[in-house]
Design a protein around this motif. Structure first.
Motif, PDB file in Angstrom:
ATOM      1  N   UNK A 322      46.974  54.063 133.074  1.00 16.14           N
ATOM      2  CA  UNK A 322      47.949  55.152 133.066  1.00 16.14           C
ATOM      3  C   UNK A 322      47.275  56.508 132.927  1.00 16.14           C
ATOM      4  N   UNK A 323      47.840  57.524 133.524  1.00 17.48           N
ATOM      5  CA  UNK A 323      47.297  58.880 133.404  1.00 17.48           C
ATOM      6  C   UNK A 323      47.452  59.399 131.983  1.00 17.48           C
ATOM      7  N   UNK A 324      46.668  60.438 131.648  1.00 17.18           N
ATOM      8  CA  UNK A 324      46.709  61.016 130.317  1.00 17.18           C
ATOM      9  C   UNK A 324      47.767  62.094 130.168  1.00 17.18           C
ATOM     10  N   UNK A 325      47.655  62.847 129.095  1.00 17.10           N
ATOM     11  CA  UNK A 325      48.615  63.916 128.810  1.00 17.10           C
ATOM     12  C   UNK A 325      47.973  64.887 127.821  1.00 17.10           C
ATOM     13  N   UNK A 326      48.380  66.154 127.876  1.00  9.91           N
ATOM     14  CA  UNK A 326      47.960  67.165 126.909  1.00  9.91           C
ATOM     15  C   UNK A 326      49.209  67.877 126.398  1.00  9.91           C
ATOM     16  N   UNK A 327      49.380  67.913 125.071  1.00 11.57           N
ATOM     17  CA  UNK A 327      50.528  68.592 124.452  1.00 11.57           C
ATOM     18  C   UNK A 327      49.994  69.539 123.379  1.00 11.57           C
ATOM     19  N   UNK A 328      50.471  70.783 123.393  1.00  7.38           N
ATOM     20  CA  UNK A 328      50.102  71.742 122.351  1.00  7.38           C
ATOM     21  C   UNK A 328      51.368  72.377 121.794  1.00  7.38           C
ATOM     22  N   UNK A 329      51.289  72.807 120.538  1.00  8.94           N
ATOM     23  CA  UNK A 329      52.448  73.458 119.934  1.00  8.94           C
ATOM     24  C   UNK A 329      51.984  74.495 118.919  1.00  8.94           C
ATOM     25  N   UNK A 330      52.903  75.438 118.592  1.00  7.86           N
ATOM     26  CA  UNK A 330      52.660  76.467 117.586  1.00  7.86           C
ATOM     27  C   UNK A 330      53.997  76.840 116.977  1.00  7.86           C
ATOM     28  N   UNK A 331      53.945  77.412 115.788  1.00  5.01           N
ATOM     29  CA  UNK A 331      55.169  77.781 115.094  1.00  5.01           C
ATOM     30  C   UNK A 331      55.805  79.010 115.724  1.00  5.01           C
ATOM     31  N   UNK A 332      57.139  79.046 115.692  1.00  3.11           N
ATOM     32  CA  UNK A 332      57.866  80.231 116.135  1.00  3.11           C
ATOM     33  C   UNK A 332      58.297  80.163 117.586  1.00  3.11           C
ATOM     34  N   UNK A 333      58.791  81.310 118.065  1.00  2.00           N
ATOM     35  CA  UNK A 333      59.304  81.404 119.426  1.00  2.00           C
ATOM     36  C   UNK A 333      58.173  81.402 120.444  1.00  2.00           C
ATOM     37  N   UNK A 334      58.554  81.183 121.714  1.00  2.00           N
ATOM     38  CA  UNK A 334      57.557  81.122 122.774  1.00  2.00           C
ATOM     39  C   UNK A 334      56.789  82.434 122.886  1.00  2.00           C
ATOM     40  N   UNK A 335      55.467  82.322 122.933  1.00  2.80           N
ATOM     41  CA  UNK A 335      54.608  83.479 123.161  1.00  2.80           C
ATOM     42  C   UNK A 335      53.551  83.185 124.215  1.00  2.80           C
ATOM     43  N   UNK A 336      53.474  81.917 124.665  1.00  2.33           N
ATOM     44  CA  UNK A 336      52.451  81.506 125.613  1.00  2.33           C
ATOM     45  C   UNK A 336      53.064  80.989 126.899  1.00  2.33           C
ATOM     46  N   UNK A 337      52.221  80.759 127.908  1.00  2.81           N
ATOM     47  CA  UNK A 337      52.659  80.205 129.176  1.00  2.81           C
ATOM     48  C   UNK A 337      51.834  78.974 129.514  1.00  2.81           C
ATOM     49  N   UNK A 338      52.406  78.121 130.385  1.00  2.00           N
ATOM     50  CA  UNK A 338      51.707  76.936 130.853  1.00  2.00           C
ATOM     51  C   UNK A 338      52.419  75.656 130.479  1.00  2.00           C
ATOM     52  N   UNK A 339      52.464  74.693 131.415  1.00  2.00           N
ATOM     53  CA  UNK A 339      53.096  73.409 131.168  1.00  2.00           C
ATOM     54  C   UNK A 339      54.608  73.496 131.128  1.00  2.00           C
ATOM     55  N   UNK A 340      55.223  72.423 130.674  1.00  2.90           N
ATOM     56  CA  UNK A 340      56.671  72.386 130.468  1.00  2.90           C
ATOM     57  C   UNK A 340      56.961  72.786 129.031  1.00  2.90           C
ATOM     58  N   UNK A 341      57.808  73.788 128.843  1.00  4.19           N
ATOM     59  CA  UNK A 341      57.995  74.403 127.526  1.00  4.19           C
ATOM     60  C   UNK A 341      59.323  73.958 126.910  1.00  4.19           C
ATOM     61  N   UNK A 342      59.239  73.432 125.689  1.00  5.80           N
ATOM     62  CA  UNK A 342      60.419  73.022 124.925  1.00  5.80           C
ATOM     63  C   UNK A 342      60.252  73.543 123.495  1.00  5.80           C
ATOM     64  N   UNK A 343      61.236  73.258 122.648  1.00  9.30           N
ATOM     65  CA  UNK A 343      61.142  73.646 121.246  1.00  9.30           C
ATOM     66  C   UNK A 343      61.763  72.564 120.387  1.00  9.30           C
ATOM     67  N   UNK A 344      61.253  72.442 119.151  1.00 12.01           N
ATOM     68  CA  UNK A 344      61.774  71.455 118.209  1.00 12.01           C
ATOM     69  C   UNK A 344      61.289  71.795 116.813  1.00 12.01           C
ATOM     70  N   UNK A 345      62.211  71.778 115.855  1.00 15.64           N
ATOM     71  CA  UNK A 345      61.879  71.932 114.424  1.00 15.64           C
ATOM     72  C   UNK A 345      61.035  73.166 114.138  1.00 15.64           C
ATOM     73  N   UNK A 346      61.342  74.280 114.802  1.00 14.37           N
ATOM     74  CA  UNK A 346      60.645  75.528 114.551  1.00 14.37           C
ATOM     75  C   UNK A 346      59.357  75.708 115.324  1.00 14.37           C
ATOM     76  N   UNK A 347      59.003  74.754 116.198  1.00 16.22           N
ATOM     77  CA  UNK A 347      57.790  74.841 117.009  1.00 16.22           C
ATOM     78  C   UNK A 347      58.145  75.068 118.479  1.00 16.22           C
TER      79      UNK A 347
END
Length: 360
Positions: A322-347
């Motif tokens: 199976x292919x891999x995956x890369x997921x990154x997150x940070x606290x607060x509202x969106x400030x970055x670009x790239x990938x598919x963007x979602x939000x959960x629990x303040x991230x």
């Protein structure tokens, strides 16, 4: 020297001792101070200002200025201009592609390497979470999502390991391919990788090919050992693959809630004994082994880094990883670009299922 009023110098100056100013020092060139600079009073200190295009042409570490294009203070360090006024931490999960399953009474593919910096969770191979990355606005990270290994044809090492995944300098190693049946025509052991491929089955005459593949420290576990005609399970991020004398199940993956939902990933592929009894892949996307002749089993699940299932009896080819995956997150509202963007629990969460760029 001490000056009570204004000193002006058109071509810069060098002061080796102390300078006390009650007024203004105006210099159109450079001023070099051989000692410390101490400021008192209730006024302010003004930094140089300019656009991004007006940055110094030959910067050196320690330079500081106000960037009027970005409306940020920035400092030159480690070869790049970094904004200092809004640094923040990002957490990552980087999983490589899983290895392909072997051919004919074969070992399962090893899971892709698993690296995580999510606090309270684990990396692969039983390691604790790594340190988060501190970054600044304007910094770009290259993202590579590794493909799963390919199962193709009989013979030595025709089946491939999974490809590496990376987030900037964080690299996860592709999973090892499963071993083929151990006879004179097919002589590949389980391959080493993020997690190792399981050893192939076979007769006592060619027992050496039952060797398992090793995992990578901090990323995944080894595959199991093939025994007699039974191929072993591929290693997973969370456990070793089961040997040919056991259930032949692939090693389990590791669960992460980085995207807000607990999800297991990077399970090893199941090993085959060439009979009607299939061995399941490890939790986290590992493929099920093949059974009788012509049954290749199932591939590792897409974007999990799961290992492919080992091929069944006869000249049966194993399954793809199976292919891999890369997921990154940070606290607060969106400030970055790239990938598919979602939000959960303040991230804010950026998920990459294919290669791209994450720009802070």
């Amino acid at each position: 020297f001490s000056v009570a009023d204004t000193v002006s110098k058109a071509d810069g100056g060098t002061f080796d001792g102390a300078v006390t100013m009650a007024g203004t020092l105006g210099v159109t060139g450079a001023v070099t101070m051989a000692s410390n600079v101490t400021m008192t009073g209730t006024g302010s200190f003004s930094l140089p200002k300019g656009t991004t295009a007006q940055r110094p042409g030959t910067p050196v570490d320690g330079m500081m200025r106000q960037n009027t294009t970005l409306n940020e203070f920035e400092v030159y360090q480690n070869g790049v201009w970094a904004q200092t006024s809004s640094s923040y931490e990002i957490q990552y999960l980087v999983i490589a592609g899983g290895g392909a399953g072997g051919n004919n009474h074969a070992g399962g593919g090893g899971a892709g390497g698993y690296r995580s910096s999510v606090f309270g969770e684990s990396s692969g191979g039983g390691a604790i979470a790594e340190a988060s990355i501190k970054t600044f606005p304007g910094i770009a990270f290259s993202v590579v999502v590794g493909a799963g290994g390919t199962a193709s044809g009989q013979g030595t090492n025709n089946n491939t390991n999974g490809a590496n995944s990376s987030f900037g300098t964080i690299v996860s190693i592709g999973g090892g391919a499963g071993g083929n049946r151990n006879d004179s025509a097919e002589t590949s052991p389980g391959q080493s990788g993020g997690s190792g491929g399981g050893g192939g089955g076979g007769s006592d005459t060619y027992a050496g090919n039952r060797v398992l593949g090793s995992g990578t420290t901090g990323q995944g576990f080894a595959g199991g050992t093939g025994i007699n005609v039974e191929g072993a399970g591929g290693g997973g991020a969370g456990a070793v693959g089961q040997s040919g004398s056991g259930t032949r199940v692939g090693g389990t993956g590791v669960s992460s809630s980085i995207n807000g939902t607990a999800t297991a990933r990077a399970g090893g592929g199941g090993g085959s004994d060439g009979s009607a009894s299939a061995a399941s892949g490890g939790s986290g996307g590992g493929g099920t082994s093949g059974t009788t002749a012509g049954n290749s089993g199932t591939a590792g699940s897409t974007n999990t880094g799961g290992g492919g299932g080992g091929g069944g009896a006869g000249n049966t080819v194993g399954s793809n990883g199976g292919s891999g995956i890369v997921i990154v997150r940070y606290e607060g509202q969106q400030r970055n670009t790239g990938g598919t963007i979602t939000s959960s629990s303040g991230y804010t969460i950026h998920t990459f299922t294919s290669s791209g760029t994450f720009t802070a």
